[in-house]
Design an enzyme around this catalytic site. Structure first.
Site, PDB file in Angstrom:
ATOM      1  N   THR A 235      36.710  52.162   3.059  1.00  0.00           N
ATOM      2  CA  THR A 235      36.553  51.960   1.625  1.00  0.00           C
ATOM      3  C   THR A 235      37.551  52.879   0.921  1.00  0.00           C
ATOM      4  O   THR A 235      38.319  53.595   1.576  1.00  0.00           O
ATOM      5  CB  THR A 235      35.095  52.182   1.190  1.00  0.00           C
ATOM      6  OG1 THR A 235      34.962  51.731  -0.173  1.00  0.00           O
ATOM      7  CG2 THR A 235      34.661  53.643   1.282  1.00  0.00           C
TER       8      THR A 235
ATOM      9  N   GLY B 289      20.348  53.377   6.464  1.00  0.00           N
ATOM     10  CA  GLY B 289      19.007  53.568   5.915  1.00  0.00           C
ATOM     11  C   GLY B 289      18.969  54.745   4.942  1.00  0.00           C
ATOM     12  O   GLY B 289      17.924  55.373   4.739  1.00  0.00           O
ATOM     13  N   LYS B 290      20.109  54.987   4.281  1.00  0.00           N
ATOM     14  CA  LYS B 290      20.197  56.123   3.339  1.00  0.00           C
ATOM     15  C   LYS B 290      19.206  55.952   2.191  1.00  0.00           C
ATOM     16  O   LYS B 290      18.546  56.896   1.777  1.00  0.00           O
ATOM     17  CB  LYS B 290      21.629  56.226   2.770  1.00  0.00           C
ATOM     18  CG  LYS B 290      22.681  56.485   3.844  1.00  0.00           C
ATOM     19  CD  LYS B 290      24.085  56.468   3.275  1.00  0.00           C
ATOM     20  CE  LYS B 290      24.559  55.103   2.833  1.00  0.00           C
ATOM     21  NZ  LYS B 290      24.716  54.113   3.916  1.00  0.00           N
TER      22      LYS B 290
ATOM     23  N   THR C 194      26.388  41.739   0.474  1.00  0.00           N
ATOM     24  CA  THR C 194      27.093  40.456   0.572  1.00  0.00           C
ATOM     25  C   THR C 194      26.352  39.439   1.430  1.00  0.00           C
ATOM     26  O   THR C 194      26.751  38.274   1.496  1.00  0.00           O
ATOM     27  CB  THR C 194      28.488  40.666   1.191  1.00  0.00           C
ATOM     28  OG1 THR C 194      28.306  41.305   2.468  1.00  0.00           O
ATOM     29  CG2 THR C 194      29.363  41.537   0.312  1.00  0.00           C
TER      30      THR C 194
ATOM     31  N   ASP D 157      24.932  51.522   5.914  1.00  0.00           N
ATOM     32  CA  ASP D 157      23.692  50.786   6.168  1.00  0.00           C
ATOM     33  C   ASP D 157      22.800  51.466   7.209  1.00  0.00           C
ATOM     34  O   ASP D 157      22.067  50.807   7.945  1.00  0.00           O
ATOM     35  CB  ASP D 157      23.992  49.336   6.599  1.00  0.00           C
ATOM     36  CG  ASP D 157      24.863  48.630   5.574  1.00  0.00           C
ATOM     37  OD1 ASP D 157      24.698  48.920   4.374  1.00  0.00           O
ATOM     38  OD2 ASP D 157      25.697  47.798   5.973  1.00  0.00           O
TER      39      ASP D 157
ATOM     40  N   VAL E   5      10.534  54.313  11.729  1.00  0.00           N
ATOM     41  CA  VAL E   5      10.140  53.247  12.661  1.00  0.00           C
ATOM     42  C   VAL E   5       9.835  51.925  11.949  1.00  0.00           C
ATOM     43  O   VAL E   5       9.131  51.076  12.469  1.00  0.00           O
ATOM     44  CB  VAL E   5       8.932  53.686  13.526  1.00  0.00           C
ATOM     45  CG1 VAL E   5       9.333  54.800  14.477  1.00  0.00           C
ATOM     46  CG2 VAL E   5       7.746  54.105  12.654  1.00  0.00           C
TER      47      VAL E   5
ATOM     48  N   GLN F  63      28.097  54.224   1.625  1.00  0.00           N
ATOM     49  CA  GLN F  63      28.928  53.889   2.785  1.00  0.00           C
ATOM     50  C   GLN F  63      28.625  54.865   3.936  1.00  0.00           C
ATOM     51  O   GLN F  63      27.523  55.363   4.009  1.00  0.00           O
ATOM     52  CB  GLN F  63      30.427  53.877   2.416  1.00  0.00           C
ATOM     53  CG  GLN F  63      30.837  52.717   1.509  1.00  0.00           C
ATOM     54  CD  GLN F  63      30.528  52.948   0.040  1.00  0.00           C
ATOM     55  OE1 GLN F  63      30.926  53.957  -0.521  1.00  0.00           O
ATOM     56  NE2 GLN F  63      29.837  52.016  -0.587  1.00  0.00           N
TER      57      GLN F  63
ATOM     58  N   ALA G 217      27.887  49.393  -2.411  1.00  0.00           N
ATOM     59  CA  ALA G 217      26.701  49.870  -1.693  1.00  0.00           C
ATOM     60  C   ALA G 217      25.532  48.920  -1.892  1.00  0.00           C
ATOM     61  O   ALA G 217      25.436  48.225  -2.903  1.00  0.00           O
ATOM     62  CB  ALA G 217      26.314  51.258  -2.207  1.00  0.00           C
ATOM     63  N   GLY G 218      24.634  48.910  -0.911  1.00  0.00           N
ATOM     64  CA  GLY G 218      23.373  48.197  -1.045  1.00  0.00           C
ATOM     65  C   GLY G 218      22.328  49.050  -0.344  1.00  0.00           C
ATOM     66  O   GLY G 218      22.355  49.158   0.877  1.00  0.00           O
ATOM     67  N   HIS G 219      21.489  49.703  -1.108  1.00  0.00           N
ATOM     68  CA  HIS G 219      20.493  50.626  -0.547  1.00  0.00           C
ATOM     69  C   HIS G 219      19.102  50.023  -0.735  1.00  0.00           C
ATOM     70  O   HIS G 219      18.683  49.759  -1.859  1.00  0.00           O
ATOM     71  CB  HIS G 219      20.591  51.998  -1.219  1.00  0.00           C
ATOM     72  CG  HIS G 219      21.916  52.682  -0.945  1.00  0.00           C
ATOM     73  ND1 HIS G 219      22.219  53.928  -1.434  1.00  0.00           N
ATOM     74  CD2 HIS G 219      22.978  52.291  -0.211  1.00  0.00           C
ATOM     75  CE1 HIS G 219      23.435  54.269  -1.010  1.00  0.00           C
ATOM     76  NE2 HIS G 219      23.920  53.290  -0.273  1.00  0.00           N
TER      77      HIS G 219
HETATM   78  P1  GDP Z   1      21.695  51.964   3.364  1.00  0.00           P
HETATM   79  O1  GDP Z   1      22.868  51.229   2.790  1.00  0.00           O
HETATM   80  O2  GDP Z   1      22.105  53.085   4.258  1.00  0.00           O
HETATM   81  O3  GDP Z   1      20.698  52.408   2.330  1.00  0.00           O
HETATM   82  O4  GDP Z   1      20.940  50.909   4.301  1.00  0.00           O
HETATM   83  P2  GDP Z   1      20.624  49.356   3.956  1.00  0.00           P
HETATM   84  O5  GDP Z   1      19.509  49.299   2.985  1.00  0.00           O
HETATM   85  O6  GDP Z   1      21.879  48.623   3.627  1.00  0.00           O
HETATM   86  O7  GDP Z   1      20.212  48.819   5.393  1.00  0.00           O
HETATM   87  C1  GDP Z   1      19.148  49.348   6.087  1.00  0.00           C
HETATM   88  C2  GDP Z   1      18.129  48.216   6.338  1.00  0.00           C
HETATM   89  O8  GDP Z   1      17.203  48.633   7.342  1.00  0.00           O
HETATM   90  C3  GDP Z   1      17.288  47.889   5.131  1.00  0.00           C
HETATM   91  O9  GDP Z   1      16.953  46.530   5.176  1.00  0.00           O
HETATM   92  C4  GDP Z   1      16.043  48.755   5.313  1.00  0.00           C
HETATM   93  O10 GDP Z   1      14.899  48.221   4.660  1.00  0.00           O
HETATM   94  C5  GDP Z   1      15.887  48.701   6.800  1.00  0.00           C
HETATM   95  N1  GDP Z   1      15.297  49.900   7.425  1.00  0.00           N
HETATM   96  C6  GDP Z   1      15.442  51.206   7.075  1.00  0.00           C
HETATM   97  N2  GDP Z   1      14.835  51.999   7.974  1.00  0.00           N
HETATM   98  C7  GDP Z   1      14.301  51.170   8.918  1.00  0.00           C
HETATM   99  C8  GDP Z   1      13.596  51.384  10.132  1.00  0.00           C
HETATM  100  O11 GDP Z   1      13.334  52.513  10.552  1.00  0.00           O
HETATM  101  N3  GDP Z   1      13.249  50.278  10.865  1.00  0.00           N
HETATM  102  C9  GDP Z   1      13.559  49.024  10.458  1.00  0.00           C
HETATM  103  N4  GDP Z   1      13.184  48.013  11.230  1.00  0.00           N
HETATM  104  N5  GDP Z   1      14.225  48.785   9.309  1.00  0.00           N
HETATM  105  C10 GDP Z   1      14.600  49.843   8.572  1.00  0.00           C
HETATM  106  P1  IMO Z   2      26.144  51.258   1.964  1.00  0.00           P
HETATM  107  O1  IMO Z   2      26.128  52.360   0.924  1.00  0.00           O
HETATM  108  C1  IMO Z   2      28.480  48.976   4.836  1.00  0.00           C
HETATM  109  C2  IMO Z   2      32.674  48.163   3.816  1.00  0.00           C
HETATM  110  C3  IMO Z   2      33.050  46.740   3.541  1.00  0.00           C
HETATM  111  C4  IMO Z   2      34.495  46.753   4.040  1.00  0.00           C
HETATM  112  C5  IMO Z   2      34.977  48.130   3.623  1.00  0.00           C
HETATM  113  C6  IMO Z   2      35.778  48.146   2.339  1.00  0.00           C
HETATM  114  O2  IMO Z   2      25.175  50.169   1.686  1.00  0.00           O
HETATM  115  O3  IMO Z   2      26.047  51.828   3.323  1.00  0.00           O
HETATM  116  P2  IMO Z   2      35.083  47.919  -0.215  1.00  0.00           P
HETATM  117  O4  IMO Z   2      34.436  46.800  -0.955  1.00  0.00           O
HETATM  118  O5  IMO Z   2      34.342  49.205  -0.275  1.00  0.00           O
HETATM  119  O6  IMO Z   2      36.547  48.091  -0.580  1.00  0.00           O
HETATM  120  O7  IMO Z   2      35.078  47.433   1.324  1.00  0.00           O
HETATM  121  O8  IMO Z   2      33.821  48.925   3.488  1.00  0.00           O
HETATM  122  N1  IMO Z   2      31.547  48.684   2.993  1.00  0.00           N
HETATM  123  C7  IMO Z   2      30.315  48.888   3.458  1.00  0.00           C
HETATM  124  N2  IMO Z   2      29.773  48.623   4.674  1.00  0.00           N
HETATM  125  N3  IMO Z   2      27.732  49.579   3.887  1.00  0.00           N
HETATM  126  C8  IMO Z   2      28.259  49.870   2.678  1.00  0.00           C
HETATM  127  O9  IMO Z   2      27.596  50.578   1.751  1.00  0.00           O
HETATM  128  C9  IMO Z   2      29.603  49.486   2.407  1.00  0.00           C
HETATM  129  N4  IMO Z   2      30.414  49.585   1.340  1.00  0.00           N
HETATM  130  C10 IMO Z   2      31.605  49.109   1.712  1.00  0.00           C
HETATM  131  O10 IMO Z   2      32.248  45.839   4.268  1.00  0.00           O
HETATM  132  O11 IMO Z   2      34.501  46.722   5.449  1.00  0.00           O
HETATM  133 MG    MG Z   3      23.621  49.291   2.672  1.00  0.00          MG
END
Ligand code: GDP
Ligand code: IMO
Ligand code: MG
Length: 426
Positions: A240, A16-17, A302, A14, A410, A225, A40-42
């Site tokens: 994971t 910010g990939k 989740t 998480d 930012v 992850q 994953a949740g991107h």
């Molecule tokens: P990922 O799994 O690495 O792709 O990251 P996620 O999408 O799960 O979580 C990153 C969260 O931060 C998302 O809600 C993005 O929209 C948000 N985000 C990404 N870059 C920035 C940033 O520079 N500032 C803020 N405030 N939010 C950001």
């Molecule tokens: P992105 O790509 C953050 C965590 C779960 C748990 C552990 C194992 O969005 O960064 P799993 O379901 O993979 O067997 O769970 O890994 N986890 C993540 N945490 N970002 C993720 O993906 C994750 N994918 C799995 O919360 O601790």
């Molecule tokens: Mg994520």
């Protein structure tokens, strides 16, 4: 031209990939997911509209970019179709011209999800906090040579044989755990329908990627992850079930190490983690709540509240080394605005400055405080717009972890991206 770049998370996911891959993908010919699944949740934010991708690569909004699910990914075909349908409903076409699925990728079955949840229950207080998506059991079956692959969905005889075998192993474990086994024949029929829909998109992903590169095209490898969720290098067993480090791009997409030109580490300006396991710089109480609220730190998959803490330099330095990071993209710097001082972990007590503890459970973080900045950063559009203290924070990170920060984010929007140079300035 964009080189071939692997993008990985340097913390616990998480970081910010998705946002950074979306930004880079304007210049890529293909974006490939190489491990993980819909755990994953991107998140992408385009013109204020939020899109969360769980399986589809974050290049899917760029019409010229081929999106690939590599052999190393585990695919829940029902989830994939929902994601495709949701994008098409928003006017984003996802057809065979846009999406290629490796025939060798493994498939998540309903019983894998059941077993994931049953195993979590059985662990009681020691639960991992998985996403419950069946990731662990599916990778387990892959390594045990008992899995179902995408290619099996295309052929009734092989699917039937593989599913019958799965029912006698995973299925038995589910039944023993008190789970309600779904009807085998119904699952076979359901998965054959998925296979029919997927058929035009299934192919030899490694071969296609080879040809793109041989023709001078560029490929972006999108990690899921983060480094410390890696099954080998992370906080085992609170990890994971795949390798998440940059090296996994080679095995999970089917390219050799010489195909990779650069490794971009995505790093949050502080630290978060979802699920259980050690987290040396975690902060609880009001400060932790403040960070969670300021960063909107709730899981994109989740919805769980993310655990929050300060920036951990030894952790990210270790990630730079494990991944061979050549450049960093620093995200969520805006979240720290308003703090008078920003605590950062400079070393773990007892460990030599350069050393890495055998277990993070034992790590005792030692902190320094860096000057904070009061102004909101969301409207900054160049690195020079950032306040002095903020630029000093970035410089401190570069020095402490041993890699240049070439991009600063930012805010969640595409436009809230400050490019300092290197491969981002194309
Ligand atoms: P990922 O799994 O690495 O792709 O990251 P996620 O999408 O799960 O979580 C990153 C969260 O931060 C998302 O809600 C993005 O929209 C948000 N985000 C990404 N870059 C920035 C940033 O520079 N500032 C803020 N405030 N939010 C950001
Ligand atoms: P992105 O790509 C953050 C965590 C779960 C748990 C552990 C194992 O969005 O960064 P799993 O379901 O993979 O067997 O769970 O890994 N986890 C993540 N945490 N970002 C993720 O993906 C994750 N994918 C799995 O919360 O601790
Ligand atoms: Mg994520």
């Amino acid at each position: 031209m964009l080189p071939n770049v692997v993008v990985v998370g340097t913390q616990w996911g998480d970081e910010g990939k998705g946002k950074v891959v979306d930004v880079l993908s304007t210049r890529a010919d293909a974006v490939v997911r190489f491990q993980g699944g819909n755990n994953a949740g991107h998140t992408l934010v385009v013109d204020g509209e939020k899109i969360v991708l769980h399986l589809l690569p974050s290049g899917i909004l760029r019409p010229a970019c081929l999106c690939v699910l590599g052999n190393g990914v585990v695919i829940d075909p029902g989830v994939l179709w929902k994601e495709i349908d949701a994008l098409e409903a928003r006017g984003v076409p996802v057809d065979a011209g846009r999406l290629l699925v490796s025939a060798r990728a493994h498939v998540i079955l309903p019983i894998h999800k059941q077993l994931d949840l049953l195993r979590e229950d059985a662990r009681g207080d020691a639960k991992i906090g998985t996403t419950g998506r069946g990731i662990g059991p599916t990778y387990g079956d892959k390594v045990a040579r008992a899995g179902v692959r995408v290619v099996d969905l295309l052929d009734r005889a092989s699917l039937t044989e593989r599913i019958r075998a799965a029912w006698s192993s995973v299925g038995r474990a589910v039944a023993d755990g008190g789970g309600d086994l779904p009807d085998q024949d119904a699952v076979i029929e359901e998965y054959l329908v998925y296979g029919d829909r997927l058929r035009p998109m299934v192919g030899d992903a490694a071969g296609v990627l080879y040809r793109i590169r041989a023709g001078g095209g560029s490929v972006l490898f999108e990690g899921a992850q983060g480094t410390f969720l890696d099954v080998d290098h992370g906080t085992y067993p609170y990890v994971t079930s795949s390798n998440t480090v940059a090296g996994a791009a080679c095995t999970g997409a089917g390219v050799g190490p010489t195909a990779i030109d650069e490794v971009v580490g995505i790093v949050k300006a502080y630290t978060t983690r979802v699920g259980s396991g050690p987290f040396p710089t975690e902060v609880g109480g009001e400060t932790g709540e403040w960070l969670r609220a300021a960063g909107a730190e709730y899981g994109a998959t989740t919805g769980r509240p993310r655990r929050c803490g300060w920036f951990d330099a030894p952790l990210v330095r270790q990630a730079v080394r494990l991944n061979g990071v050549t450049r960093l993209a620093l995200t969520k710097l805006d979240v720290l605005s308003g703090l008078a001082e920003v605590p950062v972990c400079v070393r773990y007590g007892g460990a030599d400055v350069d050393g890495w503890p055998l277990s993070l459970e034992q790590a005792r973080p030692e902190y320094a405080s860096l000057p904070g900045w009061g102004v909101d950063l969301g409207s900054c559009r160049s690195f020079e717009d950032l306040p002095e203290a903020c630029r000093a924070y970035v410089a401190w990170i570069e020095e402490a972890v041993g890699a240049p920060v070439d991009l600063v984010s930012v805010g969640p929007g595409r436009e809230q991206t400050l490019v300092r140079g290197g491969l981002f300035a194309g």
